[in-house]
Motif scaffolding. Structure first.
Motif, mmCIF file in Angstrom:
data_model
loop_
_atom_site.group_PDB
_atom_site.id
_atom_site.type_symbol
_atom_site.label_atom_id
_atom_site.label_comp_id
_atom_site.label_asym_id
_atom_site.label_seq_id
_atom_site.Cartn_x
_atom_site.Cartn_y
_atom_site.Cartn_z
ATOM 1 N N UNK A 1 -6.682 -2.865 6.072
ATOM 2 C CA UNK A 1 -5.436 -3.165 6.767
ATOM 3 C C UNK A 1 -5.525 -4.485 7.520
ATOM 4 N N UNK A 2 -6.579 -4.667 8.311
ATOM 5 C CA UNK A 2 -6.693 -5.877 9.120
ATOM 6 C C UNK A 2 -6.865 -7.107 8.236
ATOM 7 N N UNK A 3 -7.711 -7.031 7.227
ATOM 8 C CA UNK A 3 -7.909 -8.175 6.347
ATOM 9 C C UNK A 3 -6.616 -8.539 5.600
ATOM 10 N N UNK A 4 -5.867 -7.530 5.157
ATOM 11 C CA UNK A 4 -4.611 -7.811 4.460
ATOM 12 C C UNK A 4 -3.574 -8.400 5.410
ATOM 13 N N UNK B 1 0.829 -1.205 0.000
ATOM 14 C CA UNK B 1 0.000 0.000 0.000
ATOM 15 C C UNK B 1 0.869 1.263 0.000
ATOM 16 N N UNK B 2 0.768 2.000 -1.076
ATOM 17 C CA UNK B 2 1.577 3.211 -1.240
ATOM 18 C C UNK B 2 1.306 4.225 -0.126
ATOM 19 N N UNK B 3 0.081 4.304 0.341
ATOM 20 C CA UNK B 3 -0.257 5.293 1.372
ATOM 21 C C UNK B 3 0.568 5.086 2.637
ATOM 22 N N UNK B 4 0.849 3.823 2.987
ATOM 23 C CA UNK B 4 1.596 3.548 4.212
ATOM 24 C C UNK B 4 3.072 3.897 4.077
ATOM 25 N N UNK B 5 3.523 4.144 2.854
ATOM 26 C CA UNK B 5 4.913 4.556 2.624
ATOM 27 C C UNK B 5 5.005 6.056 2.300
ATOM 28 N N UNK B 6 3.914 6.758 2.522
ATOM 29 C CA UNK B 6 3.881 8.201 2.264
ATOM 30 C C UNK B 6 4.228 8.959 3.539
ATOM 31 N N UNK B 7 5.104 9.930 3.410
ATOM 32 C CA UNK B 7 5.519 10.747 4.556
ATOM 33 C C UNK B 7 5.397 12.220 4.176
ATOM 34 N N UNK B 8 5.453 13.078 5.193
ATOM 35 C CA UNK B 8 5.297 14.521 4.991
ATOM 36 C C UNK B 8 6.387 15.258 5.765
ATOM 37 N N UNK B 9 6.882 16.291 5.163
ATOM 38 C CA UNK B 9 7.777 17.200 5.877
ATOM 39 C C UNK B 9 7.720 18.556 5.181
ATOM 40 N N UNK C 1 -2.476 -1.323 15.520
ATOM 41 C CA UNK C 1 -1.870 -0.493 14.468
ATOM 42 C C UNK C 1 -2.444 0.911 14.592
ATOM 43 N N UNK C 2 -1.583 1.898 14.414
ATOM 44 C CA UNK C 2 -1.986 3.305 14.473
ATOM 45 C C UNK C 2 -1.426 4.004 13.247
#
Length: 533
Positions: A146-149, A61-69, A131-132
């Motif tokens: 998330x939980x199903x995956x 999942x690309x969203x879980x590897x997305x960060x902000x600064x 998970x948070x």
């Protein structure tokens, strides 16, 4: 290609992302945007297969590897290499709830760090996995994915269960839909003339000038008789259960002092099946305005609410912050959203037959310790009933307020089911309500200058800054930033520029506490004096 920080694909943030970033700057020590989910297992979780599962899901999942600064003062979004190591948390006797609460509430830093974490809490009564994730990359609907995956990947690594074909392919995030001219016209017409002041209830306390967003949660199971009544009412009124629950929420607000012109925040997934298997911030929160005629029946209110939901789904591609151009805030408001109360309707996160190592698992919701709004009602339907989860601001309400409201909400649902065609006043009598005048919250007294100490040059510079950002030429030292058309997204820019003018660091929270040039100048003068001793 990754850069030296391990980040790539730098992108400008959307309006929705910028708003969430700004909220984190307002209360950086709060987990107000955290979305936690817990899974309880009847037995023990094997750490290594779960860690391998977490690695695969993050890669998927690309969203879980997305960060902000921030790049200077501008927030940016990056796609990054992210490692999420599952923490094993030692749980003291009878201390599981406290350990989970601390884990759920711990804030994320928007400095390029991962915006997801996971923890394993061993317990004699059964292990808990938590998970948070930050709302920038996650929403309540993502919990199910998330939980199903994780369960799918865990079965693969623990018991050699084959993954579904193509399952390891990357899943893109939801993205943002571009608003059409038709959508802009719809929202402009719907929200024209709405006023947040009309949503103040006769219970609770005024919110503080400098909010901490401290919150609590109340979890209740709706009685089976109430759930059955709702299902029957939905059929008789020819509408959805979601619309029935929301219509009753409107009626609850009316009964507790809100004006007949109601605005409620409702998060809706505007992507639908197009992104049903992806993780990300799919939902937009919409301001659903319902101007109630007390001569309507409850069935009529429910049908009109259903029609409103349908229209919102058709016109949902609209950045939430754009709604604010149709509203003027009240001087008493630190926030600029057009609603104080939220309603949500969300099915259970996992199927009831879910398992891990052939042992049943149960998903449960955790609280992040905060509340952005006065309160939110979340109705969670399930196969065997429904539950009601109420998140509320402890700065505005006591728990007793929400216990009373929950009981009244249930009574309204039952009364409506008993007589869906009766006038609203006859379902349960509604009180008369005149719109309350706005109350101005004064700036904190500890930063007010002494008589004659105001720096006139600083004051004139701040007035000029107000006029430049708000594109006005008629403002004064007492012009309220938000009342005069300022949005929360302009607030960060104003604070940064005010700090450069003043030569001292100015916190965003001070603008919410003192949103006039004179009020902000008072704070700056006090900050200068403190810095020089």
């Amino acid at each position: 290609m990754l850069d030296a920080t391990g980040a790539a694909s730098v992108q400008d943030v959307t309006e929705k992302e910028r708003s969430l970033w700004l909220l984190q700057q307002l209360v950086p020590v709060s987990g107000v945007s955290n979305i936690p989910v817990g899974v309880r297992v009847e037995g023990h979780v094997r750490w290594w297969p779960m860690q391998q599962a977490m690695n695969l899901v993050v890669a998927r999942h690309r969203a879980l590897r997305t960060v902000y600064r921030t790049d200077g003062d501008v927030p940016r979004r990056y796609l990054s290499d992210v490692d999420v190591e599952i923490e094993t948390v030692a749980v003291p006797a009878n201390g599981l709830d406290d350990a989970l609460a601390e884990f759920a509430a711990r804030p994320f830093a928007l400095d390029g760090s991962p915006l997801v974490r996971a923890g394993l809490f061993p317990s004699a009564e059964g292990d808990v996995f938590c998970a948070v994730a930050h709302h920038l990359v996650f929403d309540a609907g993502s919990s199910r994915v998330l939980i199903n995956d994780l369960l799918t990947a865990y079965a693969h690594f623990s018991n050699d269960v084959p993954l579904p074909p193509g399952w390891s392919d990357e899943v893109p995030g939801p993205g943002e839909l571009a608003p059409t001219a038709e959508a802009r016209s719809f929202w402009s017409e719907l929200l024209d003339g709405a006023r947040p002041a009309g949503m103040k209830l006769h219970i609770g306390r005024p919110e503080p000038a400098s909010p901490t967003l401290d919150g609590d949660v109340l979890q209740l199971d709706l009685p089976d008789t109430t759930v059955s009544a709702i299902r029957s009412l939905s059929k008789r009124a020819k509408t959805t259960e979601n619309a029935v629950y929301l219509a009753a929420f409107y009626l609850l607000l009316l009964r507790n002092g809100a004006a007949d012109d109601l605005v409620v925040g409702v998060p809706i997934d505007v992507h639908g099946v197009r992104r049903a298997a992806s993780i990300g911030n799919h939902a937009n929160t919409f301001a659903l305005r319902q101007r109630v005629n007390r001569e309507w029946s409850f069935a009529e209110l429910a049908r009109r609410t259903r029609d409103l939901l349908v229209e919102v789904m058709r016109n949902g591609a609209m950045p939430a912050d754009d709604f604010l151009e149709h509203l003027r805030g009240d001087p008493a408001e630190w926030r600029t959203t057009p609603f104080r109360h939220m309603f949500n309707y969300l099915p259970a996160a996992t199927p009831e037959d879910a398992s891990l190592d052939e042992r049943p698992v149960r998903t449960f919701r955790l609280h992040n310790g905060a509340s952005r709004f006065d309160f939110e009602f979340l109705v969670m339907p399930g196969t065997n009933g429904a539950s009601l989860r109420i998140t509320f601001s402890r700065e505005v309400h006591d728990r007793a307020d929400l216990e009373k409201l929950a009981a009244e909400y249930g009574a309204l649902l039952v009364a409506a089911a008993d007589g869906p065609d009766r006038r609203l006043d006859d379902v349960l009598p509604l009180p008369d309500r005149a719109p309350a005048p706005a109350e101005v919250t004064a700036p904190p007294t500890e930063v007010s200058p002494q008589e004659g100490e105001m720096d006139e040059l600083l004051l004139s510079q701040l007035v000029a800054l107000w006029e430049r950002l708000l594109k006005r030429s008629d403002l004064t030292p007492d012009s309220h930033f938000f009342t005069e058309g300022g949005r929360s997204l302009l607030a960060a820019r104003l604070i940064n520029e005010a700090g450069r003018i003043a030569g001292v660091k100015v916190k965003l929270s001070r603008l919410f506490a003192a949103p006039t040039p004179r009020g902000l100048a008072s704070h700056i003068i006090a900050a200068r004096a403190k810095a020089t001793g």
